[in-house]
Design an enzyme around this catalytic site. Structure first.
Site, PDB file in Angstrom:
ATOM      1  N   LYS A   1      86.626  66.088  53.665  1.00 23.19           N
ATOM      2  CA  LYS A   1      86.436  67.764  54.095  1.00 23.19           C
ATOM      3  C   LYS A   1      87.812  68.455  54.367  1.00 23.19           C
ATOM      4  O   LYS A   1      88.703  67.709  54.473  1.00 23.19           O
ATOM      5  CB  LYS A   1      85.429  67.576  55.082  1.00 23.19           C
TER       6      LYS A   1
HETATM    7  C1  LIG Z   1      79.651  65.764  53.905  1.00 24.70           C
HETATM    8  C2  LIG Z   1      78.319  66.554  53.937  1.00 24.70           C
HETATM    9  C3  LIG Z   1      77.410  66.246  54.747  1.00 24.70           C
HETATM   10  C4  LIG Z   1      77.658  65.027  55.660  1.00 24.70           C
HETATM   11  O1  LIG Z   1      78.673  65.080  56.516  1.00 24.70           O
HETATM   12  P1  LIG Z   1      78.910  63.958  57.429  1.00 24.70           P
HETATM   13  O2  LIG Z   1      79.937  64.218  58.507  1.00 24.70           O
HETATM   14  O3  LIG Z   1      79.585  62.803  56.400  1.00 24.70           O
HETATM   15  O4  LIG Z   1      77.838  63.305  57.983  1.00 24.70           O
HETATM   16  C5  LIG Z   1      76.632  66.811  55.081  1.00 24.70           C
HETATM   17  N1  LIG Z   1      76.127  68.031  53.972  1.00 24.70           N
HETATM   18  C6  LIG Z   1      77.165  68.314  53.040  1.00 24.70           C
HETATM   19  C7  LIG Z   1      76.738  69.502  52.109  1.00 24.70           C
HETATM   20  C8  LIG Z   1      78.374  67.426  52.860  1.00 24.70           C
HETATM   21  O5  LIG Z   1      79.036  67.638  51.993  1.00 24.70           O
END
Ligand SMILES: *Cc1c(COP(=O)(O)O)cnc(C)c1O
Length: 388
Positions: free
Chosen positions: A184
């Site tokens: 992210k």
């Molecule tokens: C990465 C992601 C999540 C989950 O995030 P985590 O921190 O890995 O649990 C949820 N929604 C979207 C759209 C994502 O890209």
């Protein structure tokens, strides 16, 4: 993998992060403690919201955002099928039913008009996902929610830096969930944050994320003597560690410079790919700021001889890692079988699923690597046009 393989979404980790983690490790307190609190305060200030509660993932944030509002088995929650599994899985974790609504082909975000059509007496909430970093049409979604008395929980996993009509993403709806997963825009290795202006929600999320212990469980000793903690809800084990938070504290101030770099790469891709048999991302909507988490090309598979998957393999052979965001959830085994979906139930999400490929986009990649991506895509796609 060769040494110079361009890993998709590889995070930036500097000396500062390494030193901060080391310092935490040596401090004698590595669990949830003062560093998590410091990170929560810094994040709340960055977003411009009263409360930010850190958990160990965005998935946990999505789950608790629904659990703390009393969503129940049989309730329906409207969301997009063009998202990561976590969005829909978390709805199922509270026993509710995910109701998918198709996306707009250009924005790839949930289509507000179709939300209205999907509302029933069981509908309790809407979870819009700011796909790739592009803010959803929050005016329309908020208005629908008001008219039908629905809760809005934003999945802003892609959209830390986003703005919508003069408002920072994270300040618009009752709850907004962010992700600090490795790929992210910023990372804590694993981690997530719920932002809210509601003190009661913040208190509940904090408690539910730590076994449902009473929120004053920390202060064991007071003037009145020793205090036992109370279990007030059969909660979950979702707390963030100080180790993770110490990474987040270093990353947060770097978001702006990373954004500048991603914008540079974004612009170059836009220019280079405009005459290839593919679509580059649509321009951001007026008066919004796109968080530019993913640079997505849509391959015009009807006019070229190769498939999207073949393009992925060809790039991989050149040492270029890419991603697929996403194969729509309604095409996945569990969702397809459980809800009896057909591919064309969500025609736009289905259309995007076959064509989407995400190119390396990170402050971590150098100009010569960007050039390699450009050359790779160019060379593979040139001469691939089907003859008419
Ligand atoms: C990465 C992601 C999540 C989950 O995030 P985590 O921190 O890995 O649990 C949820 N929604 C979207 C759209 C994502 O890209």
């Amino acid at each position: 993998m060769t040494d110079n393989y361009i890993v998709f979404g590889s995070p930036y980790i500097g000396d500062e992060e390494i030193e901060a983690v080391t310092k935490t490790l040596r401090s004698g307190w590595i669990g949830s403690g003062p560093t998590v609190k410091q990170f929560e305060e810094a994040f709340a200030e960055y977003i411009g919201v009263k409360y930010a509660v850190a958990l160990n993932s965005c998935t946990a944030c999505l789950h608790l955002s629904m659990a703390c509002c009393g969503l129940q088995p049989g309730d329906e929650v409207i969301t997009t099928p063009l998202t990561f599994a976590a969005t829909a899985n978390s709805i199922i974790h509270v026993g509710a039913i995910p109701v998918f609504v198709d996306v707009n082909r250009q924005t790839m975000n949930i289509d507000p008009e179709k939300i209205v059509e999907a509302i029933t007496h069981q509908t309790k909430a809407i979870i819009p996902v700011h796909f790739a970093g592009r803010p959803c049409d929050m005016d329309a979604i908020s208005q629908i929610a008001r008219e039908h008395n629905l809760l809005v929980i934003e999945d802003a996993a892609h959209c830390i830096e986003g703005w919508y009509h003069g408002r920072k993403i994270g300040t618009i709806s009752p709850m907004t969930c962010f992700s600090f997963y490795v790929t992210k825009n910023m990372t804590t290795a694993e981690g997530g944050m719920i932002c809210t202006n509601d003190s009661e929600v913040a208190r509940k999320v904090k408690s539910y994320g730590l076994h449902g212990l009473s929120s004053d469980a920390w202060q064991r000793f007071s003037d009145k003597g020793y205090k036992h903690y109370e279990v007030i809800f059969p909660g979950f084990k979702y707390n963030m560690t100080d180790i993770a938070a110490s990474i987040g504290i270093c990353q947060l101030p770097l978001l702006t410079s990373w954004m500048d770099r991603r914008e540079e790469i974004w612009k170059k891709y836009d220019e280079e790919f405009s005459d290839l048999p593919c679509w580059v991302p649509a321009e951001p909507e007026a008066n919004t700021f796109h968080a530019k988490h993913l640079y997505i090309l849509l391959l015009d598979i009807d006019s070229v001889k190769i498939t999207r998957d073949q393009l992925i393999v060809a790039l991989h052979k050149r040492g270029i890692g890419t991603g697929v965001h996403y194969r729509s959830l309604h095409l996945h085994k569990y969702y397809k079988e459980h809800f009896n979906f057909q591919a064309n139930d969500f025609p736009n999400a289905n259309w995007i699923s076959d064509r989407t490929i995400s190119l390396p986009l990170s402050a971590n990649i150098a100009n010569h690597e960007v050039d390699r991506v450009v050359d790779g895509v160019y060379e593979i796609l040139t001469g691939q046009q089907k003859s008419v």
